[in-house]
Scaffold this active site. Structure first.
Site, PDB file in Angstrom:
ATOM      1  N   ASP A  64     -13.211  97.519 -11.784  1.00 22.77           N
ATOM      2  CA  ASP A  64     -13.244  98.424 -12.946  1.00 22.77           C
ATOM      3  C   ASP A  64     -13.114  97.682 -14.286  1.00 22.77           C
ATOM      4  O   ASP A  64     -13.497  98.204 -15.317  1.00 22.77           O
ATOM      5  CB  ASP A  64     -12.130  99.481 -12.839  1.00 22.77           C
ATOM      6  CG  ASP A  64     -10.748  98.877 -12.549  1.00 22.77           C
ATOM      7  OD1 ASP A  64     -10.645  97.626 -12.534  1.00 22.77           O
ATOM      8  OD2 ASP A  64      -9.787  99.627 -12.346  1.00 22.77           O
ATOM      9  N   HIS A  65     -12.596  96.466 -14.275  1.00 22.32           N
ATOM     10  CA  HIS A  65     -12.358  95.740 -15.531  1.00 22.32           C
ATOM     11  C   HIS A  65     -13.569  94.913 -15.967  1.00 22.32           C
ATOM     12  O   HIS A  65     -14.089  95.075 -17.061  1.00 22.32           O
ATOM     13  CB  HIS A  65     -11.168  94.789 -15.380  1.00 22.32           C
ATOM     14  CG  HIS A  65      -9.825  95.449 -15.429  1.00 22.32           C
ATOM     15  ND1 HIS A  65      -9.417  96.366 -14.508  1.00 22.32           N
ATOM     16  CD2 HIS A  65      -8.794  95.316 -16.294  1.00 22.32           C
ATOM     17  CE1 HIS A  65      -8.194  96.771 -14.799  1.00 22.32           C
ATOM     18  NE2 HIS A  65      -7.790  96.145 -15.883  1.00 22.32           N
ATOM     19  N   ASP A 119      -1.638  95.509 -11.293  1.00 21.02           N
ATOM     20  CA  ASP A 119      -1.980  96.009 -12.614  1.00 21.02           C
ATOM     21  C   ASP A 119      -0.772  96.774 -13.119  1.00 21.02           C
ATOM     22  O   ASP A 119      -0.156  97.547 -12.374  1.00 21.02           O
ATOM     23  CB  ASP A 119      -3.200  96.934 -12.543  1.00 21.02           C
ATOM     24  CG  ASP A 119      -3.689  97.265 -13.935  1.00 21.02           C
ATOM     25  OD1 ASP A 119      -4.661  96.636 -14.387  1.00 21.02           O
ATOM     26  OD2 ASP A 119      -3.068  98.127 -14.596  1.00 21.02           O
ATOM     27  N   ARG A 379      -2.674 101.051 -24.980  1.00 21.62           N
ATOM     28  CA  ARG A 379      -2.205  99.816 -25.637  1.00 21.62           C
ATOM     29  C   ARG A 379      -2.994  99.584 -26.917  1.00 21.62           C
ATOM     30  O   ARG A 379      -4.217  99.714 -26.918  1.00 21.62           O
ATOM     31  CB  ARG A 379      -2.396  98.610 -24.713  1.00 21.62           C
ATOM     32  CG  ARG A 379      -1.390  98.623 -23.605  1.00 21.62           C
ATOM     33  CD  ARG A 379      -1.430  97.399 -22.734  1.00 21.62           C
ATOM     34  NE  ARG A 379      -0.336  97.527 -21.779  1.00 21.62           N
ATOM     35  CZ  ARG A 379      -0.334  97.045 -20.556  1.00 21.62           C
ATOM     36  NH1 ARG A 379      -1.367  96.358 -20.118  1.00 21.62           N
ATOM     37  NH2 ARG A 379       0.702  97.227 -19.777  1.00 21.62           N
ATOM     38  N   SER A 533       0.620  93.481 -19.812  1.00 23.85           N
ATOM     39  CA  SER A 533      -0.124  93.472 -18.555  1.00 23.85           C
ATOM     40  C   SER A 533       0.561  92.676 -17.457  1.00 23.85           C
ATOM     41  O   SER A 533       1.463  91.880 -17.698  1.00 23.85           O
ATOM     42  CB  SER A 533      -1.509  92.908 -18.842  1.00 23.85           C
ATOM     43  OG  SER A 533      -1.818  91.835 -18.009  1.00 23.85           O
ATOM     44  N   ARG A 535      -1.080  90.534 -15.659  1.00 26.60           N
ATOM     45  CA  ARG A 535      -1.951  89.402 -15.343  1.00 26.60           C
ATOM     46  C   ARG A 535      -1.141  88.129 -15.108  1.00 26.60           C
ATOM     47  O   ARG A 535      -0.412  87.653 -15.975  1.00 26.60           O
ATOM     48  CB  ARG A 535      -2.995  89.207 -16.456  1.00 26.60           C
ATOM     49  CG  ARG A 535      -2.440  88.837 -17.801  1.00 26.60           C
ATOM     50  CD  ARG A 535      -3.504  88.912 -18.871  1.00 26.60           C
ATOM     51  NE  ARG A 535      -3.847  90.305 -19.147  1.00 26.60           N
ATOM     52  CZ  ARG A 535      -4.283  90.754 -20.326  1.00 26.60           C
ATOM     53  NH1 ARG A 535      -4.459  89.933 -21.329  1.00 26.60           N
ATOM     54  NH2 ARG A 535      -4.556  92.030 -20.500  1.00 26.60           N
TER      55      ARG A 535
HETATM   56  C1  MIC Z   1      -4.326  95.729 -19.082  1.00 27.33           C
HETATM   57  O1  MIC Z   1      -4.337  96.916 -19.335  1.00 27.33           O
HETATM   58  O2  MIC Z   1      -3.839  94.878 -19.847  1.00 27.33           O
HETATM   59  C2  MIC Z   1      -4.895  95.276 -17.768  1.00 27.33           C
HETATM   60  C3  MIC Z   1      -6.111  94.548 -18.055  1.00 27.33           C
HETATM   61  O3  MIC Z   1      -5.225  96.376 -16.963  1.00 27.33           O
HETATM   62  C4  MIC Z   1      -3.845  94.429 -17.083  1.00 27.33           C
HETATM   63  C5  MIC Z   1      -4.308  93.665 -15.949  1.00 27.33           C
HETATM   64  C6  MIC Z   1      -5.048  92.445 -16.299  1.00 27.33           C
HETATM   65  O4  MIC Z   1      -4.709  91.735 -17.235  1.00 27.33           O
HETATM   66  O5  MIC Z   1      -5.956  92.174 -15.534  1.00 27.33           O
HETATM   67  C7  MIC Z   1      -2.576  95.156 -16.680  1.00 27.33           C
HETATM   68  O6  MIC Z   1      -2.233  96.123 -17.298  1.00 27.33           O
HETATM   69  O7  MIC Z   1      -1.868  94.705 -15.790  1.00 27.33           O
HETATM   70 FE1  SF4 Z   2      -7.971  99.423 -17.331  1.00 27.90          FE
HETATM   71 FE2  SF4 Z   2      -5.603  98.379 -18.029  1.00 27.90          FE
HETATM   72 FE3  SF4 Z   2      -7.018  99.846 -19.745  1.00 27.90          FE
HETATM   73 FE4  SF4 Z   2      -5.914 101.008 -17.676  1.00 27.90          FE
HETATM   74  S1  SF4 Z   2      -4.838  99.983 -19.357  1.00 27.90           S
HETATM   75  S2  SF4 Z   2      -7.971 101.359 -18.424  1.00 27.90           S
HETATM   76  S3  SF4 Z   2      -6.115  99.448 -16.098  1.00 27.90           S
HETATM   77  S4  SF4 Z   2      -7.582  97.882 -18.897  1.00 27.90           S
END
Ligand code: MIC
Ligand code: SF4
Length: 642
Positions: A64-65, A119, A379, A533, A535
């Site tokens: 999805d990313h 995630d 975010r 996140s 990550r």
């Molecule tokens: C995000 O919202 O920052 C992400 C991308 O979903 C991350 C995961 C990532 O960095 O791959 C998260 O929230 O954990």
């Molecule tokens: Fe995707 Fe993270 Fe954004 Fe949710 S917050 S939509 S998991 S990138």
């Protein structure tokens, strides 16, 4: 003594430890989820464990990313993930099927079970009565291998809801209110358990919006009881059979109580650049806006998109606004396509974009220079949108659409008659894009594109750590600061040597060069270092660059755990003022560190440049100390540990 909901579910899963605040507990994980941006690493780690098939009740791998395919990298990763899933007993959600949290809620979440996801927004499924926790990919790999999840027993805070939401006030406003009161670091070491009379007035998708964004509080997770609303949602998903009631005992005890009167709330907005910079929409209305985005795992349900469509019906998006809409799942898209709501959006002038995270993670739709973007997301960290000087605001879909039509930030209460969306009898169920694991796993060959590089290794910790302070940061440094995402960097998630070139790119362009020249060193941080996140690249890439320890005022939970997993020592100042005595470029030394960690001795940092000493602390469990000493969790496991 009566139990709260968290204690009830955890005691059903407890493997070791006692449910006493602060004690290390380990509990069994029923389900796991990964997404593509963290998944490739998680599966490389899982592969390294040499286990023929996942040992969970259910594991799902979502894409999805990394959906923008401007080069071969992302598609190669998707194929890698699909072949891994087929071989190891994992369901594979194809690109286009939806955002992991939305789809998991729809198709797999089970009340009373545990879910670990790579995630940070995994707590979304807490809206359906699960203990759902976000973690680094390595922790998820361990769970897939049948290992328990280790964490310090959190405090359980009751969020007592009363009353009902007024027209145009939404679940998003409930969580923004909590962020305003508690802040982005107020949830560290806590679980927010929702209770009170107001709970029954909220649907599962509304609850999921709240638990999703509980991640922004820094909480371990958030959870709602499983009740008649839960049963109704599961029935609409054709999954009533998995429903079970779960609620706290009447005499349950909590470590704190926060009361929210739903009737007293009004539309709220988080201003740049933090989800807790919240005020009422009233206070900022009238501000000119260039972009509005609807979607993300917080607000892209059927209900959210229907509200958006009904508001847009017969109206036009303001000529100077670009409105994007990204549905959360194929189920949602299919339903709005069939009932005509999608046509209303298109006629109004919306840009309907792919079912994916999309703009939320900076995968396209970057705002214009200095532009104002109002989003239904979770975010708004500086630069995350892809435009360094953009001003990103977070709101409900209702506030977002009112804004898109008027061209300025608008209070939806001035929009007109409240909109009531009737629940469908049943959601459209079509799991075509959810690929089950192969029945002949031995015949599956793993497809490994050239961008997928082996995991870097780490040596055991030396007796003394010595080096320069490579960077000193302020408070609330996010993982987006440490390891940026976006269209340029995300395709490198499976290639640590390549992605490490971007570490702290937005904070200090010289960081990587310096780290390489000095052969690694130390980082100094403020409060809540590593928020955001899950990550693990924010630990893995610094590890690759030779970062040995981070000394901060405090840490965000997932990032701290990721540092430990990759052998980087997370330390805190004994006296916060000592933060001021240490500067970038100082040469420091932590003598005899390994012995001191093991024996519980006081930890001293000798500042060889300033010729002084400071004391630092750690909150590491004996198991975490063992992990750090051998150079991380993979080495620890390779030695036969759990
Ligand atoms: C995000 O919202 O920052 C992400 C991308 O979903 C991350 C995961 C990532 O960095 O791959 C998260 O929230 O954990
Ligand atoms: Fe995707 Fe993270 Fe954004 Fe949710 S917050 S939509 S998991 S990138």
């Amino acid at each position: 003594m009566g139990k709260n909901l968290v204690q009830k579910i955890l005691s059903l899963h407890l493997v070791s430890g006692e449910l006493k605040n602060g004690e290390e507990i380990a509990f069994a994980i029923d389900q796991t989820l990964t997404q593509d941006a963290t998944g490739t690493m998680a599966y490389l780690q899982f592969e390294a464990m040499g286990i023929p098939k996942v040992r969970t009740k259910l594991s799902v791998s979502y894409v999805d990313h990394n959906m923008l395919q401007t080069g071969f990298e992302n598609f190669d990763d998707h194929l890698f993930l699909q072949s891994i899933a087929e071989k190891y007993g994992i369901y594979f959600s194809k690109p286009g099927n939806g955002i992991c949290h939305q789809v998991h809620l729809e198709r797999f979440a089970v009340p009373g079970e545990t879910l670990l996801g790579s995630d940070s927004h995994t707590p979304t499924c807490g809206g359906l009565g699960m203990i759902a926790i976000g973690a680094g990919g390595l922790d998820v790999a361990v769970a897939m291998a049948g290992g328990p999840f280790y964490v310090s027993m959190p405090k359980v805070v009751l969020v007592k809801l009363s009353g009902t939401l007024q027209p145009w006030v939404t679940a998003k406003d409930v969580i923004l209110e909590l962020l305003k009161r508690v802040t982005v670091k107020g949830g560290v070491g806590k679980v927010f358990e929702y209770g009170g009379d107001g709970v029954k007035t909220l649907t599962v998708t509304e609850r999921a919006t709240i638990t999703n964004m509980g991640a922004e509080l820094g909480a371990l997770t958030s959870i709602f009881p499983s009740d008649a609303q839960t049963k109704k949602y599961l029935r609409m998903q054709g999954r009533e059979g998995v429903w079970k009631p779960f609620k706290a005992d009447a005499s349950a005890k909590y470590d704190g109580i926060i009361e929210i009167d739903l009737s007293a709330l009004e539309p709220l907005i988080a201003r740049p650049h933090s989800p807790d910079n919240v005020c009422s929409v009233r206070e900022v209305k009238g501000k000119k806006v260039e972009q509005v985005c609807i979607g993300s795992c917080t607000n892209s349900s059927y209900h959210d998109l229907m509200v958006a469509a009904m508001m847009l019906k017969g109206r036009k998006v303001h000529p100077e606004v670009s409105l994007t809409i990204s549905p959360g799942s194929r189920q949602v898209l299919e339903m709005i396509a069939k009932n005509g709501a999608l046509t209303d959006m298109i006629l109004a002038g919306a840009r309907v974009i792919e079912v994916a995270c999309g703009p939320c993670i900076g995968m396209g739709q970057a705002p214009p220079s200095g532009g104002v973007s109002v989003r239904s997301f979770n975010r708004n960290f500086e630069g995350r949108s892809g435009t360094a000087d953009a001003q990103v605001y977070l709101v409900s879909p209702e506030t977002a659409i009112a804004t898109a039509i008027n061209g300025v930030i608008s209070d939806p209460r001035e929009f007109g008659e409240p909109i009531v969306i009737k629940d469908p009898k049943k959601f459209t169920i079509d799991d075509t894009m959810m690929i089950p694991p192969s029945l002949k796993p031995e015949e599956v060959t793993i497809r490994r594109g050239p961008n997928i590089k082996p995991l870097p290794k780490k040596e055991p910790m030396p007796d003394t750590l010595k080096g320069d302070v490579l960077l000193k940061t302020g408070d609330n440094i996010t993982t987006d600061h440490i390891m940026p995402a976006g269209a340029k960097v995300l395709p490198l998630r499976s290639n640590i040597p390549a992605i490490s070139e971007f570490v702290f790119e937005k904070v200090d362009k010289e960081f990587v060069k310096r780290a390489k020249e000095k052969g690694g060193g130390f980082l100094i941080g403020g409060v809540n270092y590593g928020q955001g996140s899950s990550r693990e690249h924010a630990a893995l890439a610094p590890m690759y660059l030779g970062v040995k320890a981070v000394i901060a005022k405090s840490f965000a939970r997932i990032h701290r755990a990721n540092l430990v997993n990759f052998g980087i020592l997370p330390l805190t100042f004994e006296n916060e003022n000592d933060y001021n005595s240490i500067d970038q470029g100082d040469n420091i030394e932590l003598p005899d560190i390994k012995n001191k960690l093991k024996s519980g001795g006081a930890l001293i940092v000798n500042n060889l440049t300033k010729n002084n000493k400071i004391m630092v602390n750690h909150a590491l469990t004996p198991r975490e100390i063992d992990i750090l000493c051998v150079g991380g969790l993979l080495n620890f496991q390779a030695q036969g540990n759990n």
